[in-house]
Design a protein around this motif. Sequence first.
Motif, PDB file in Angstrom:
ATOM      1  N   SER A 133     -10.671  36.364  58.847  1.00  0.00           N
ATOM      2  CA  SER A 133      -9.423  37.045  59.200  1.00  0.00           C
ATOM      3  C   SER A 133      -8.358  36.944  58.121  1.00  0.00           C
ATOM      4  CB  SER A 133      -8.863  36.457  60.502  1.00  0.00           C
ATOM      5  OG  SER A 133      -8.464  35.102  60.315  1.00  0.00           O
ATOM      6  N   ARG A 134      -8.579  36.111  57.110  1.00  0.00           N
ATOM      7  CA  ARG A 134      -7.598  35.975  56.023  1.00  0.00           C
ATOM      8  C   ARG A 134      -7.571  37.245  55.188  1.00  0.00           C
ATOM      9  NH1 ARG A 134      -3.906  33.367  57.225  1.00  0.00           N
ATOM     10  NH2 ARG A 134      -4.686  34.259  59.160  1.00  0.00           N
ATOM     11  N   ARG A 135      -6.413  37.686  54.817  1.00  0.00           N
ATOM     12  CA  ARG A 135      -6.239  38.900  54.042  1.00  0.00           C
ATOM     13  C   ARG A 135      -6.110  38.567  52.556  1.00  0.00           C
ATOM     14  NH1 ARG A 135      -3.232  39.311  58.719  1.00  0.00           N
ATOM     15  NH2 ARG A 135      -3.668  41.126  60.043  1.00  0.00           N
ATOM     16  N   GLY A 136      -6.570  39.519  51.742  1.00  0.00           N
ATOM     17  CA  GLY A 136      -6.333  39.398  50.316  1.00  0.00           C
ATOM     18  C   GLY A 136      -7.523  38.974  49.493  1.00  0.00           C
ATOM     19  N   TRP A 137      -8.643  38.554  50.089  1.00  0.00           N
ATOM     20  CA  TRP A 137      -9.778  38.155  49.264  1.00  0.00           C
ATOM     21  C   TRP A 137     -10.770  39.312  49.150  1.00  0.00           C
ATOM     22  CZ3 TRP A 137     -14.553  37.635  51.889  1.00  0.00           C
ATOM     23  CH2 TRP A 137     -14.473  37.580  53.273  1.00  0.00           C
ATOM     24  N   ARG A 138     -11.394  39.401  47.986  1.00  0.00           N
ATOM     25  CA  ARG A 138     -12.257  40.523  47.665  1.00  0.00           C
ATOM     26  C   ARG A 138     -13.580  40.412  48.443  1.00  0.00           C
ATOM     27  NH1 ARG A 138     -12.945  41.615  41.421  1.00  0.00           N
ATOM     28  NH2 ARG A 138     -10.680  41.804  41.760  1.00  0.00           N
ATOM     29  N   GLY A 139     -14.055  41.550  48.931  1.00  0.00           N
ATOM     30  CA  GLY A 139     -15.316  41.581  49.681  1.00  0.00           C
ATOM     31  C   GLY A 139     -15.164  41.277  51.156  1.00  0.00           C
ATOM     32  N   ARG A 140     -13.946  41.209  51.638  1.00  0.00           N
ATOM     33  CA  ARG A 140     -13.714  40.875  53.048  1.00  0.00           C
ATOM     34  C   ARG A 140     -14.313  41.926  53.980  1.00  0.00           C
ATOM     35  NH1 ARG A 140      -8.889  42.423  55.734  1.00  0.00           N
ATOM     36  NH2 ARG A 140      -8.610  41.394  57.740  1.00  0.00           N
ATOM     37  N   ARG A 141     -14.133  43.182  53.674  1.00  0.00           N
ATOM     38  CA  ARG A 141     -14.662  44.254  54.511  1.00  0.00           C
ATOM     39  C   ARG A 141     -16.190  44.313  54.448  1.00  0.00           C
ATOM     40  NH1 ARG A 141     -12.910  48.679  57.137  1.00  0.00           N
ATOM     41  NH2 ARG A 141     -14.283  50.501  57.207  1.00  0.00           N
ATOM     42  N   ALA A 142     -16.758  44.078  53.267  1.00  0.00           N
ATOM     43  CA  ALA A 142     -18.220  44.111  53.126  1.00  0.00           C
ATOM     44  C   ALA A 142     -18.865  42.983  53.926  1.00  0.00           C
ATOM     45  CB  ALA A 142     -18.607  44.015  51.649  1.00  0.00           C
ATOM     46  N   VAL A 143     -18.257  41.800  53.915  1.00  0.00           N
ATOM     47  CA  VAL A 143     -18.791  40.678  54.691  1.00  0.00           C
ATOM     48  C   VAL A 143     -18.720  40.981  56.185  1.00  0.00           C
ATOM     49  CG1 VAL A 143     -18.427  38.256  55.277  1.00  0.00           C
ATOM     50  CG2 VAL A 143     -18.296  38.996  52.898  1.00  0.00           C
TER      51      VAL A 143
END
Length: 311
Positions: A133-143
């Motif tokens: 749920s943390r925002r701002g890290w790359r690949g969040r949507r893909a995970v």
Amino acid sequence: MSTVTRLARSTRSTRHGTGTGTGTGGNAGAVRPPLGPTPRRRRRWPLLLRYAVLVAVLLVMFFPLVWQLLTSLKGPGENIYDGFLPRHPSLQAYRKVARTFPLWSYLGNTLVVAALAVSSNCVFAAMGGYAMSRRGWRGRRAVHLLFVATLMFPFESVMISMFLAVRSMGLIDTLVGVWIPGAVSTLSILIMRTAFLAVPDELEEAAVLDGAGEWRRFWSVYLPQTRGTLAVIAITSFIGAWDDFLWPLIALRSNEHYTLQLGLATLSGSFTNDQRLVAAGSIIALLPIAVLFFALQRVFFQGIADGAVKA
């Protein structure tokens, strides 16, 4: 005649029903009762129909449970298919199950697996859901999409590879080997992610201004706001571990490590001629689930209510 006097007479005549307005019998100011059903009566019928449907569904859902309970209470000389209520209620079926069946050993094994599953699911799902749920890290949507995609695969499709992995760790025929595949579920992580995303950002911003670190915000801000969701995960994890039959059947070999569902299968095979014993074993297996639900229902509903931010 003054204007004030005429106004006073007009007011008195209207109050006593002697005005000259339109109407019957001089009651010009009277309000006629509406013809037909009132809006309150019109709203009452859908509500009654809704309650009738709910009661019918409740009876359909609880009838097998009530039938099992009454069957287990029937005496040894009664025909279980002759009548619904027991004529001579007796607890002999429960005593015979406890005496001729290693019930307490199976209950203990199942409680160990269920307690491990509840603890690990609550801890790992909370941590994984918070990280996702943390925002701002790359690949969040893909995970997130990868986690959702894993829900399409049934357990039977990964059962063989899971067995090979557990066997390579030397955990076949152990309770730990039964627990490991259900240590944390993808659905629990996604549910916690959704719950953490629903927490208002203002709470975290206030915690940051107070100097709270990442762990402090997770423990003191986010977890109290998602207690209801944790209660749901605890209940579903317990029920899943308690009712699991297929994986313990694959992973366990010795009788002393059997869980309750495997034991009930042997009970059903050994006492097929006496359904009272099978019904008694089923009621005993249901009791811990019912106790857990009634114990956590207050936390469940209170947690949902506390999830909203109150001004």
